[in-house]
Structures are given as C-alpha cells and as structure tokens.
Design a protein around this motif. Structure first.
Motif, PDB file in Angstrom:
ATOM      1  N   GLU A 120      28.623  28.847  46.416  1.00  0.00           N
ATOM      2  CA  GLU A 120      29.551  30.364  45.975  1.00  0.00           C
ATOM      3  C   GLU A 120      30.975  29.611  46.551  1.00  0.00           C
ATOM      4  O   GLU A 120      31.190  31.234  47.309  1.00  0.00           O
ATOM      5  CB  GLU A 120      28.766  31.680  46.404  1.00  0.00           C
ATOM      6  N   PRO A 121      31.406  28.775  45.967  1.00  0.00           N
ATOM      7  CA  PRO A 121      32.847  28.736  47.106  1.00  0.00           C
ATOM      8  C   PRO A 121      33.765  29.870  46.561  1.00  0.00           C
ATOM      9  O   PRO A 121      35.279  29.824  47.165  1.00  0.00           O
ATOM     10  CB  PRO A 121      33.413  26.849  46.691  1.00  0.00           C
ATOM     11  N   VAL A 122      33.766  30.622  45.033  1.00  0.00           N
ATOM     12  CA  VAL A 122      35.212  31.079  45.141  1.00  0.00           C
ATOM     13  C   VAL A 122      35.260  32.705  45.843  1.00  0.00           C
ATOM     14  O   VAL A 122      34.448  33.213  45.511  1.00  0.00           O
ATOM     15  CB  VAL A 122      35.070  31.328  43.483  1.00  0.00           C
ATOM     16  N   GLU A 123      36.216  33.015  45.736  1.00  0.00           N
ATOM     17  CA  GLU A 123      36.904  34.159  46.611  1.00  0.00           C
ATOM     18  C   GLU A 123      37.493  34.976  45.580  1.00  0.00           C
ATOM     19  O   GLU A 123      37.999  35.312  45.341  1.00  0.00           O
ATOM     20  CB  GLU A 123      38.589  33.714  47.127  1.00  0.00           C
ATOM     21  N   TRP A 124      35.766  36.361  45.849  1.00  0.00           N
ATOM     22  CA  TRP A 124      36.389  37.545  44.994  1.00  0.00           C
ATOM     23  C   TRP A 124      36.094  38.216  46.358  1.00  0.00           C
ATOM     24  O   TRP A 124      35.464  38.508  46.893  1.00  0.00           O
ATOM     25  CB  TRP A 124      35.185  37.663  44.103  1.00  0.00           C
ATOM     26  N   CYS A 125      36.410  39.559  45.376  1.00  0.00           N
ATOM     27  CA  CYS A 125      35.976  41.018  45.586  1.00  0.00           C
ATOM     28  C   CYS A 125      35.080  41.218  45.207  1.00  0.00           C
ATOM     29  O   CYS A 125      34.711  41.422  43.982  1.00  0.00           O
ATOM     30  CB  CYS A 125      36.733  41.757  45.914  1.00  0.00           C
ATOM     31  N   LEU A 126      33.206  41.715  46.102  1.00  0.00           N
ATOM     32  CA  LEU A 126      32.068  41.821  45.303  1.00  0.00           C
ATOM     33  C   LEU A 126      31.950  42.854  45.996  1.00  0.00           C
ATOM     34  O   LEU A 126      31.190  43.895  45.408  1.00  0.00           O
ATOM     35  CB  LEU A 126      31.313  40.938  45.535  1.00  0.00           C
TER      36      LEU A 126
END
Length: 270
Positions: free
Chosen positions: A226-232
């Motif tokens: 899960e390498p994608v930088e997101w705001c969850l």
C-alpha cells in the motif's frame, strides 16, 4: 491504532505521548485492537492518561476472535459535557458509528450544543461504504431533535485522489476492489469516492475547502503493498468554523501507527 504487539505495549505508550501533546478535546480512535481485554484496561488507561472520558467503545461486527477490533470516541469533561450518546446501525456497520451530543461546560442552555459522529467505514468496497455513509447524511443539515452543528471524525477508507498519474499498478491487483469503482462486468474503474461525495453533497464540509489549505496524506508509508500516499482519514464539519486542519506527520507518528493523526481546530463558540 491499538498499539499492542504481542505482549508489548511500546507503541501504545508512544501513541499516548503523541495524543497528549496534541491536547485534543475530542478524540476518535479506530482499530483499538485488544482494548476490551482485562475489563477494558487499555481504554481506561488511555482516557486517564489524556484526561479524557470515553463516550463509547464499540466492537467491530465482523472480527477475528480472540483479537477484537474496536472504535472508540473520547471527550474532555473539563471543557465539554456529554448530554446524549447512541450507537447507530449496529447490524449495518462493519466497524461502528457512535453519536454524541456535547455542550461546552459553561453553557446553561442548548444554543452551543453540537453533534460528534465517530466512525470507521468498511475496507471491503465502495458500495459497502456508500451504504454505511447514508446513515450520516441526515446530520449534514438541520434535523429534528438534533443540534444544527456537527463534526464527523472518521477513517472513511476513501482515497482523496487517484494514484499518481492514475497508475493503479502501484497497488497489487487483488487490492483494487477496496479503492476502485467496480463495473457491472467486474472490471475496475476510477477511484471510488462515492461515500465521501455523498456526505459532502448532503451538507458536510471538508475543512480543506473552508481553510484553503491542503493537508498531507495519512497513509502510504507503512506497508509495501500500500505505497500510495492518500488521505483515508477525515474530519468533516457542518455549521462549524474551522481555524486549522492538518495531518500530524512526524517520524514518531509514523513509527507509532500505520495511519497518521488528523487534527482539526474548531470553534465551538461562534
């Protein structure tokens, strides 16, 4: 969250130090694994350490015993009074939806009352999250018997953007169903933000829009798949003035949890 690794509570101690420095009056804690053990000892310890009082701690409906996952909501009794609390949609939510009605301690009537919703939406797919989000749309505007203001604290599991250059190969294919739209034939479409958009369309507001300041991502640093930088993780508001909204991104916070804290400074006295 949780902070318990086998018999070690080292991460839990680190998480408490971070939260103590943030000095929040209202705290939502998803993924409180094993906090029910020993008569909810870890919940009580965290509340006492932070000077807070639990509104509720609710176990996820679907879990993997003996380790139980919980969502907790806490508030500071020296600044706020808890007037009412409820747990909604017990048979619908994978995790939980906690509702609290709070009032500043110095107020003698309901003019400054506000609602707090604390939730953790399902990781499974956008359709499940959309169904869960529909339980919170009523509170995005005036609703009979409820204060006209509110705060929604949540791990929505909804990405705030497409992957860089819309490159979904950055994420293993078997995990695409978590974050992408699923067409009728089972193929994948764009990022699924329907649950978030439903809340925004019903009246909830993103503090980024109100402040004009974009915050840092909350995930993307902990796991190689899960390498994608997101705001969850989000703090949405209705009828509230937000003075700042940020992601608490420090080396210490990254070591303590796989999600970074989201901090919203909100005026409860207009």
């Amino acid at each position: 969250m949780g902070g318990v690794d086998g018999a070690s509570e080292e991460r839990l101690q680190k998480q408490a130090k971070i939260l103590l420095r943030l000095n929040a009056d209202i705290v939502c804690l998803p993924e409180c694994n094993r906090w029910d053990e020993d008569g909810e000892r870890r919940l009580c310890w965290m509340a006492d350490t932070l000077g807070l009082q639990p509104v509720a701690m609710i176990r996820s409906r679907l879990g993997t015993p003996p380790v139980q996952n919980h969502t907790a909501l806490l508030y500071r009794p020296s600044t706020l009074r808890l007037l009412d609390r409820a747990v909604l949609g017990r048979d619908v939510f994978h995790h939980a939806l906690i509702r609290a009605r709070l009032r500043p301690v110095e107020e003698s009537d309901d003019r400054r009352d506000f609602l707090v919703l604390a939730t953790h939406l399902s990781w499974r797919n956008g359709k499940t999250r959309l169904d869960e989000a529909s339980w919170m749309t009523d509170y995005g505007g005036k609703f009979p018997g409820m204060p006209p203001r509110g705060i929604l604290l949540a791990d929505l599991n909804v990405p705030d953007r497409e992957p860089p250059n819309s490159d979904w190969s950055l994420i293993p294919r078997n995990m695409h169903s978590r974050y992408r739209k699923i067409r009728e034939d089972g193929s994948f479409g764009d990022v699924d933000q329907d649950a978030l958009q439903l809340l925004l369309n019903s009246g909830w507001q993103d503090p980024q829009t109100l402040t004009g300041v974009q915050r840092a991502p909350t995930v993307g640093y902990a796991y190689p798949d899960e390498p994608v930088e997101w705001c969850l993780d989000y703090a949405l508001v209705h009828g509230m003035t937000v003075t700042s909204y940020r992601t608490h991104d420090t080396p210490q916070a990254r070591k303590a949890s796989d999600h970074l804290p989201v901090v919203a400074d909100v005026k409860v006295r207009p």
